[in-house]
Design a protein around this motif. Structure first.
Motif, short mmCIF file in Angstrom:
data_model
loop_
_atom_site.label_atom_id
_atom_site.label_comp_id
_atom_site.label_asym_id
_atom_site.label_seq_id
_atom_site.Cartn_x
_atom_site.Cartn_y
_atom_site.Cartn_z
N ARG A 20 44.33 32.70 42.61
CA ARG A 20 43.51 33.54 43.50
C ARG A 20 44.13 34.93 43.62
NH1 ARG A 20 43.91 30.54 47.77
NH2 ARG A 20 41.97 29.35 47.68
N ALA A 21 45.44 34.98 43.81
CA ALA A 21 46.12 36.28 43.99
C ALA A 21 46.03 37.12 42.72
CB ALA A 21 47.58 36.05 44.37
N LEU A 22 46.17 36.49 41.56
CA LEU A 22 46.11 37.25 40.30
C LEU A 22 44.71 37.84 40.11
CD1 LEU A 22 48.17 34.94 37.90
CD2 LEU A 22 48.90 37.08 38.98
N VAL A 23 43.68 37.05 40.45
CA VAL A 23 42.30 37.55 40.37
C VAL A 23 42.17 38.78 41.27
CG1 VAL A 23 39.93 37.02 41.09
CG2 VAL A 23 41.21 35.37 39.71
N GLN A 24 42.69 38.66 42.49
CA GLN A 24 42.58 39.79 43.44
C GLN A 24 43.35 41.02 42.96
OE1 GLN A 24 44.02 37.79 46.93
NE2 GLN A 24 42.01 36.94 47.46
N HIS A 25 44.36 40.80 42.11
CA HIS A 25 45.15 41.92 41.60
C HIS A 25 44.69 42.39 40.23
CE1 HIS A 25 47.70 41.10 45.03
NE2 HIS A 25 48.24 42.28 44.83
N GLY A 26 43.48 42.00 39.84
CA GLY A 26 42.87 42.60 38.67
C GLY A 26 43.17 41.95 37.34
N LEU A 27 43.76 40.75 37.36
CA LEU A 27 43.98 40.07 36.08
C LEU A 27 42.79 39.15 35.79
CD1 LEU A 27 47.02 40.52 37.36
CD2 LEU A 27 47.67 39.25 35.32
N LYS A 28 42.58 38.89 34.51
CA LYS A 28 41.65 37.82 34.13
C LYS A 28 42.50 36.56 34.10
CE LYS A 28 38.96 40.59 30.92
NZ LYS A 28 38.84 40.85 29.50
N VAL A 29 41.98 35.48 34.65
CA VAL A 29 42.81 34.28 34.80
C VAL A 29 42.15 33.07 34.15
CG1 VAL A 29 43.92 32.72 36.47
CG2 VAL A 29 43.78 35.17 36.97
N VAL A 30 42.93 32.31 33.40
CA VAL A 30 42.51 30.98 32.96
C VAL A 30 43.36 30.01 33.77
CG1 VAL A 30 42.37 29.33 31.06
CG2 VAL A 30 41.93 31.77 30.64
N GLY A 31 42.70 29.15 34.52
CA GLY A 31 43.42 28.16 35.34
C GLY A 31 43.19 26.78 34.74
N CYS A 32 44.27 26.05 34.54
CA CYS A 32 44.08 24.71 33.95
C CYS A 32 44.68 23.63 34.84
CB CYS A 32 44.67 24.64 32.55
SG CYS A 32 46.47 24.48 32.52
N ALA A 33 44.15 22.44 34.70
CA ALA A 33 44.63 21.22 35.36
C ALA A 33 43.73 20.09 34.89
CB ALA A 33 44.58 21.35 36.88
N GLU A 47 34.13 34.21 42.86
CA GLU A 47 32.85 34.87 42.54
C GLU A 47 32.22 35.42 43.83
OE1 GLU A 47 31.12 32.94 39.44
OE2 GLU A 47 29.30 34.15 39.42
N SER A 48 32.21 34.59 44.88
CA SER A 48 31.63 35.03 46.17
C SER A 48 32.42 36.19 46.74
CB SER A 48 31.64 33.92 47.20
OG SER A 48 31.15 32.75 46.68
N ALA A 49 33.71 36.26 46.43
CA ALA A 49 34.55 37.34 46.97
C ALA A 49 34.44 38.61 46.13
CB ALA A 49 36.00 36.87 47.04
N GLY A 50 33.57 38.59 45.10
CA GLY A 50 33.34 39.81 44.34
C GLY A 50 34.05 39.86 43.01
N TYR A 51 34.49 38.69 42.52
CA TYR A 51 35.17 38.65 41.21
C TYR A 51 34.46 37.65 40.29
CZ TYR A 51 38.85 40.68 44.13
OH TYR A 51 39.56 41.46 45.01
#
Ligand code: NJP
Length: 251
Positions: A20-33, A47-51
């Motif tokens: 979440r923090a990386l998205v807010q700081h302008g990175l594109k993120v792939v999250g896995c689990a 997405e709802s927060a504008g990203y």
């Protein structure tokens, strides 16, 4: 160009907060689990927060090498490769040395050591083939990677985190030999309030709850802030290890 970060174990806890923090700081993120549905919920929240479309969920069991390799191929197709790799996924099983089950030890080795090593190698190769010189590999370690936790159920876990300490320092040296400016960092927390202890004590949720109630623990967001701090250091500064404990933690 936006940098691309892979966050392992992004479904819950520290990994979700870091993603979440990386998205807010302008990175594109792939999250896995493995629980990709939880990352999909997080992506919808972003997405709802504008990203929109910034966090890409990827289902991967990190104890299976082929799944990790397929994930890196998918990231190459999607984003060319990774610039930042956050090796966060990890687990503890309650298996003491005198009575523990080999299978529990193996699971910890697979995720806490082998997956970290495979992701590190693949992330480095991805950076190298694209001439990325300012990449960063961050390993979420533990205070248990620096001193043996005085609790028999987590001695083996602690050993896997000692391995993370050695791997991060070894990586730092190999990166220098390779004459790249890619950086390697450990972040080593004490108690962080997540579902971690509930998985460790899955037969005794009261004990898990008591762990977190005993003191004011670190929050997953504190860890995310540390990741942002590490990534924002100027290129000539390599933070080796951040040890972070709750103020009230004794050991
Ligand atoms: O733990 P938790 P934390 N394949 O249990 C994922 C270290 N740490 O956030 O697959 C793929 O909430 C799992 O995803 P899922 C700790 O050692 C913590 O607290 O959906 N992913 C989930 O996203 C670890 O390295 C504390 O189950 C796998 C994540 O890992 C890091 O912090 C203290 C997987 C675990 O989320 C994050 O832990 C400390 C697999 N096979 C160090 N297996 C603490 N919380 O107190 C697990 O010193 N995951």
């Amino acid at each position: 160009k936006n940098r691309v970060a892979l966050v392992t174990g992004a479904s819950v806890g520290i990994g979700a907060a870091v993603a979440r923090a990386l998205v807010q700081h302008g990175l594109k993120v792939v999250g896995c689990a493995r629980s990709v549905d939880k990352i999909e919920k997080l992506a919808a929240e972003c997405e709802s927060a504008g990203y929109p479309g910034v966090l890409i969920p990827y289902k991967c069991d990190l104890s299976v090498e082929e799944e990790i390799l397929s994930m890196f191929s998918a990231i190459k197709t999607l984003h060319q490769g990774v610039d930042v790799c956050i090796n966060n996924a990890g687990l503890a099983r309650p298996e003491p040395l005198l009575s523990g089950k080999t299978e529990g030890w193996r699971t910890m080795i697979d995720v806490n050591i082998l997956a970290v090593s495979i992701c590190t190698r693949e992330a480095y190769q991805s950076m190298k083939e694209r001439n990325i010189d300012d990449g960063h590999i961050i390993n979420i370690n533990s205070m248990g990677g620096h001193r043996v936790i005085p609790e028999s159920v987590v001695h083996f876990y602690s050993a896997t985190k000692y391995a993370v300490t050695a791997l991060t320092e070894g990586l730092r040296q190999e990166l220098r030999e390779a004459k790249t400016h890619i950086r390697a960092t450990c972040i080593s927390p004490g108690l962080v309030e997540t579902g971690f202890a509930f998985k460790l004590h899955d037969n005794d949720p009261e004990r898990a709850a008591a762990t977190y109630e005993s003191i004011r623990c670190l929050k997953a967001e504190d860890m995310a802030n540390a990741v942002i701090y590490v990534l924002s250091a100027p290129p000539h500064v390599q933070i080796g290890d951040i040890q972070m404990r709750p103020t009230e933690q004794m050991s």
